[in-house]
Design a protein around this motif. Structure first.
Motif, mmCIF file in Angstrom:
data_model
loop_
_atom_site.group_PDB
_atom_site.id
_atom_site.type_symbol
_atom_site.label_atom_id
_atom_site.label_comp_id
_atom_site.label_asym_id
_atom_site.label_seq_id
_atom_site.Cartn_x
_atom_site.Cartn_y
_atom_site.Cartn_z
ATOM 1 N N VAL A 58 1.260 -1.462 -0.153
ATOM 2 C CA VAL A 58 0.406 0.124 0.061
ATOM 3 C C VAL A 58 0.584 0.880 0.070
ATOM 4 O O VAL A 58 1.432 1.429 0.591
ATOM 5 N N SER A 59 1.180 2.255 -0.914
ATOM 6 C CA SER A 59 2.210 3.147 -1.364
ATOM 7 C C SER A 59 1.702 4.261 -1.606
ATOM 8 O O SER A 59 -0.127 4.573 -2.315
ATOM 9 N N GLY A 60 1.981 5.497 -1.018
ATOM 10 C CA GLY A 60 1.099 6.855 -1.325
ATOM 11 C C GLY A 60 1.635 7.704 -2.237
ATOM 12 O O GLY A 60 2.399 6.278 -3.248
ATOM 13 N N PRO A 61 2.017 8.398 -2.979
ATOM 14 C CA PRO A 61 2.464 9.001 -4.340
ATOM 15 C C PRO A 61 3.422 8.723 -4.541
ATOM 16 O O PRO A 61 4.726 9.314 -2.987
ATOM 17 N N VAL A 62 5.168 7.989 -5.104
ATOM 18 C CA VAL A 62 5.967 8.202 -4.887
ATOM 19 C C VAL A 62 6.451 8.415 -6.523
ATOM 20 O O VAL A 62 5.834 7.765 -7.240
ATOM 21 N N ALA A 63 8.082 8.041 -6.666
ATOM 22 C CA ALA A 63 8.265 8.560 -7.992
ATOM 23 C C ALA A 63 8.700 7.717 -8.680
ATOM 24 O O ALA A 63 9.434 6.946 -9.728
ATOM 25 N N ILE A 64 8.664 6.020 -8.057
ATOM 26 C CA ILE A 64 9.451 4.840 -8.344
ATOM 27 C C ILE A 64 8.464 3.905 -8.741
ATOM 28 O O ILE A 64 7.544 4.059 -8.159
ATOM 29 N N ALA A 65 9.332 3.120 -9.235
ATOM 30 C CA ALA A 65 8.127 2.391 -10.021
ATOM 31 C C ALA A 65 7.518 1.115 -8.982
ATOM 32 O O ALA A 65 8.284 0.639 -8.029
ATOM 33 N N PRO A 66 6.965 0.437 -8.693
ATOM 34 C CA PRO A 66 5.615 -0.855 -8.035
ATOM 35 C C PRO A 66 6.746 -2.023 -8.306
ATOM 36 O O PRO A 66 7.227 -2.631 -9.757
ATOM 37 N N PRO A 67 7.160 -2.843 -7.662
ATOM 38 C CA PRO A 67 7.915 -3.879 -7.504
ATOM 39 C C PRO A 67 7.408 -5.007 -8.276
ATOM 40 O O PRO A 67 5.636 -4.754 -8.404
ATOM 41 N N ALA A 68 7.939 -5.480 -9.336
ATOM 42 C CA ALA A 68 7.231 -7.026 -9.748
ATOM 43 C C ALA A 68 6.883 -8.220 -9.251
ATOM 44 O O ALA A 68 7.156 -8.211 -7.864
ATOM 45 N N GLY A 69 5.672 -8.620 -9.603
ATOM 46 C CA GLY A 69 5.039 -9.516 -7.960
ATOM 47 C C GLY A 69 4.867 -8.871 -7.379
ATOM 48 O O GLY A 69 4.610 -10.133 -6.446
ATOM 49 N N VAL A 70 4.459 -7.865 -6.571
ATOM 50 C CA VAL A 70 3.418 -7.579 -5.363
ATOM 51 C C VAL A 70 2.423 -6.279 -6.142
ATOM 52 O O VAL A 70 2.139 -5.788 -7.125
ATOM 53 N N THR A 71 1.205 -7.385 -5.678
ATOM 54 C CA THR A 71 -0.359 -6.036 -5.534
ATOM 55 C C THR A 71 0.237 -4.825 -5.260
ATOM 56 O O THR A 71 0.063 -4.716 -3.517
ATOM 57 N N THR A 72 0.334 -3.405 -5.779
ATOM 58 C CA THR A 72 0.406 -2.714 -5.731
ATOM 59 C C THR A 72 -0.721 -1.847 -5.309
ATOM 60 O O THR A 72 -1.451 -1.386 -6.256
ATOM 61 N N VAL A 73 -1.328 -1.320 -4.051
ATOM 62 C CA VAL A 73 -2.687 -0.492 -4.066
ATOM 63 C C VAL A 73 -1.948 0.816 -3.838
ATOM 64 O O VAL A 73 -1.571 1.555 -2.805
ATOM 65 N N GLU A 74 -2.021 1.968 -4.389
ATOM 66 C CA GLU A 74 -1.885 3.676 -4.909
ATOM 67 C C GLU A 74 -2.903 4.245 -4.251
ATOM 68 O O GLU A 74 -3.869 3.901 -4.124
ATOM 69 N N VAL A 75 -3.104 4.939 -3.009
ATOM 70 C CA VAL A 75 -3.272 6.104 -2.049
ATOM 71 C C VAL A 75 -2.951 7.016 -2.140
ATOM 72 O O VAL A 75 -1.392 7.438 -2.827
ATOM 73 N N GLU A 76 -3.133 8.153 -1.202
ATOM 74 C CA GLU A 76 -2.804 9.524 -1.370
ATOM 75 C C GLU A 76 -2.980 9.976 0.103
ATOM 76 O O GLU A 76 -1.812 10.468 0.293
ATOM 77 N N THR A 77 -3.968 9.978 0.355
ATOM 78 C CA THR A 77 -4.809 10.552 2.371
ATOM 79 C C THR A 77 -4.241 9.153 3.149
ATOM 80 O O THR A 77 -3.922 8.150 3.058
ATOM 81 N N ALA A 78 -3.824 9.515 4.369
ATOM 82 C CA ALA A 78 -3.506 8.245 5.582
ATOM 83 C C ALA A 78 -4.559 8.096 5.655
ATOM 84 O O ALA A 78 -4.926 7.127 5.925
ATOM 85 N N ARG A 79 -6.771 8.629 5.820
ATOM 86 C CA ARG A 79 -7.171 7.878 5.479
ATOM 87 C C ARG A 79 -7.823 6.828 4.658
ATOM 88 O O ARG A 79 -8.027 5.668 4.691
ATOM 89 N N GLU A 80 -6.992 7.085 3.478
ATOM 90 C CA GLU A 80 -7.071 6.091 2.581
ATOM 91 C C GLU A 80 -6.219 5.330 2.336
ATOM 92 O O GLU A 80 -6.043 3.643 2.100
ATOM 93 N N MET A 81 -4.882 4.924 2.955
ATOM 94 C CA MET A 81 -4.072 4.197 3.142
ATOM 95 C C MET A 81 -4.554 3.554 4.799
ATOM 96 O O MET A 81 -4.706 2.458 4.702
ATOM 97 N N LEU A 82 -5.525 3.685 5.530
ATOM 98 C CA LEU A 82 -6.072 2.964 6.914
ATOM 99 C C LEU A 82 -6.978 1.506 6.277
ATOM 100 O O LEU A 82 -6.475 0.660 5.777
#
Ligand code: CTP
Ligand code: CA
Length: 227
Positions: A58-82
């Motif tokens: 579960v990742s906030g906004p970053v400039a690096i690529a999501p790792p391969a073989g991983v389910t990545t959920v992109e969020v913006e705020t702390a409440r979305e991350m929770l």
């Protein structure tokens, strides 16, 4: 090939990782955020996947690529991350590497705030939910192993020890992020692993290597034969 053997020690396990900053909107064009490249958290997610785990990042906004073989959920705020973290449970282990903004504005302005010649705006702030503490104190679906991070600029180990107890997590990975350490945004990291048994000082190494070592420790701490 034997799953769960030495080559894939996290086979059959679900590992949840948070990474990156959160962005808390002030108005449609401005936000509050922490400094975070996401490098350390992303490296942990990648290392856990390489060890055979099913990984939710579960990742906030970053400039690096999501790792391969991983389910990545992109969020913006702390409440979305929770919310994304709760939706990803249950997990065998959870690592909270995100640099979550401690505060958000009491209310997001619907329109861009304008200079009006009548002085500067006063931002009213409210505290964000503590994602790590919320998950660590859950009665249901608490991950078997909960690992937090503590980015500190002084009294690193002392603060991390207190944080481990206050947050109810099993381990804290503490690092010195003071100016001049180069940790923020850099590729190397100097950490201390704070567990219930004590404190281990790890030598300075690449964030990828910190990730591999941490994942090896997580694998070793998993209850045997229940994957
Ligand atoms: N954390 C979190 N949710 C928050 C704040 C922090 O999940 N709202 C997590 C971080 O991902 C990290 C740990 O808690 O794993 C410690 O974060 P840190 O900022 O060092 O601790 P705080 O409790 O926010 O204390 P402070 O910033 O005042 O030192
Ligand atoms: Ca904080």
């Amino acid at each position: 090939r034997l799953l769960g053997g030495a080559d894939l020690p996290l086979a059959g396990r679900h590992v949840l990782v948070t990474s990156g900053p959160t962005h808390e909107p002030i108005d449609p064009v401005r936000y509050i955020a922490n400094r975070s490249s996401g490098r350390q958290g992303h490296a942990i997610a990648a290392a856990a996947a390489a060890a055979g785990a099913r990984v939710t990042l579960v990742s906030g906004p970053v400039a690096i690529a999501p790792p391969a073989g991983v389910t990545t959920v992109e969020v913006e705020t702390a409440r979305e991350m929770l919310a994304a973290v709760e939706a990803a449970l249950p997990a065998d282990a959870a690592v909270f590497a995100a640099a979550v903004a401690d505060w958000r504005t009491a209310g997001e302005a619907a329109q861009k705030m304008k200079k009006n010649g009548k002085g500067t705006p006063q931002l009213a702030l409210v505290e964000n939910p503590d994602i790590l503490a919320t998950i660590a104190h859950r009665a249901e679906q608490r991950p078997g192993l909960v690992v937090g991070f503590a980015a500190e600029t002084e009294k690193v180990v002392e603060h991390a020890r207190q944080k481990r107890l206050r947050k109810g997590c099993n381990w804290i990975v503490a690092n010195d992020v003071g100016p001049g350490t180069g940790v923020m945004g850099g590729t190397r990291n100097t950490v201390h692993l704070v567990t219930g048994e004590g404190v281990e000082d790890w030598p300075t190494m690449d964030k990828d290597e910190v990730a591999r070592r941490l994942v090896a420790r997580i694998a070793a701490a998993m209850p045997k034969g229940s994957a």
